[in-house]
Design an enzyme around this catalytic site. Structure first.
Site: not given
Length: 216
Positions: A19, A42, A77, A137, A166, A186
């Protein structure tokens, strides 16, 4: 094709989330992830910066081209049909979104994409599943905790859950033990200090540790 991607998710378990980086950095991250054993990536759409949507598409295409048949890349997203089309045209094999948009789920399936919408409650999870979601998810998983996942799975064991938000090397095993089939991560995989220093080996090491901890 959809079943093939579903099988990839079940076998790989980890989806690395990128991201906020330019395409060239995304490609270097994908290289490091591959070195560390991650086979699913992703790249997210930056909703606050529509002018940069094209960068997400460019990154998806670059990773898809570089790792054809070796890494499966998807778009994260995704909130609109426009973004869905951009992702598909760039080579995305799956669509991830933070909420439950039943129309978007159905359209993505019609395009042949695997869908992974986000849900927090049992109602949202069931709504997503009934709309045709391949995976749901649980988001934000870190805040909700592994026990929440275990509790929600009791009546909904027929739904394939991913833990996202998290989740990292320290707690990924807890979510796997709670019944998740995979996780989106991430965090350490996009450590900005490592990226700025060009320490791709450290990112690869983090990916390797994550993969090892997810094998429970």
């Amino acid at each position: 094709m959809r079943q093939e991607i579903i099988d990839w998710v079940l076998a790989s378990r980890i989806v690395a989330i990128i991201r906020g980086f330019d395409p060239e950095v995304c490609l270097k991250l994908a290289d490091a992830y591959y070195e560390g054993g991650i086979r699913m990536v992703e790249v997210t759409f930056p909703q606050a910066h529509p002018e940069d949507f094209h960068k997400t598409a460019e990154a998806i295409k670059a990773i898809s081209d570089r790792f054809a048949g070796k890494v499966q890349v998807g778009a994260g997203t995704v909130l609109t049909r426009e973004q869905l089309l951009m992702a598909r045209d760039a080579g995305s094999k799956y669509m991830i979104t933070p909420g439950v948009n039943t129309a978007l789920i159905r359209e993505a399936r019609e395009m042949g994409l695997v869908t992974m919408p986000g849900a927090m409650t049992p109602t949202e999870a069931v709504t997503a599943h009934e709309a045709g979601a391949d995976f749901v998810k649980i988001f934000p998983a870190g805040a909700l905790g592994a026990k929440y996942v275990k509790d929600i799975r009791a009546p909904l064991a027929h739904i394939r859950f991913l833990a996202v938000g998290g989740v990292g090397p320290a707690n990924v095993a807890d979510f796997m033990k709670a019944g998740c089939v995979g996780a989106g991560v991430g965090g350490e995989l996009t450590n900005r200090e490592y990226i700025a220093a060009g320490a791709w080996d450290r990112i690869a090491a983090a990916a390797r540790t994550l993969m090892e901890n997810a094998r429970v």
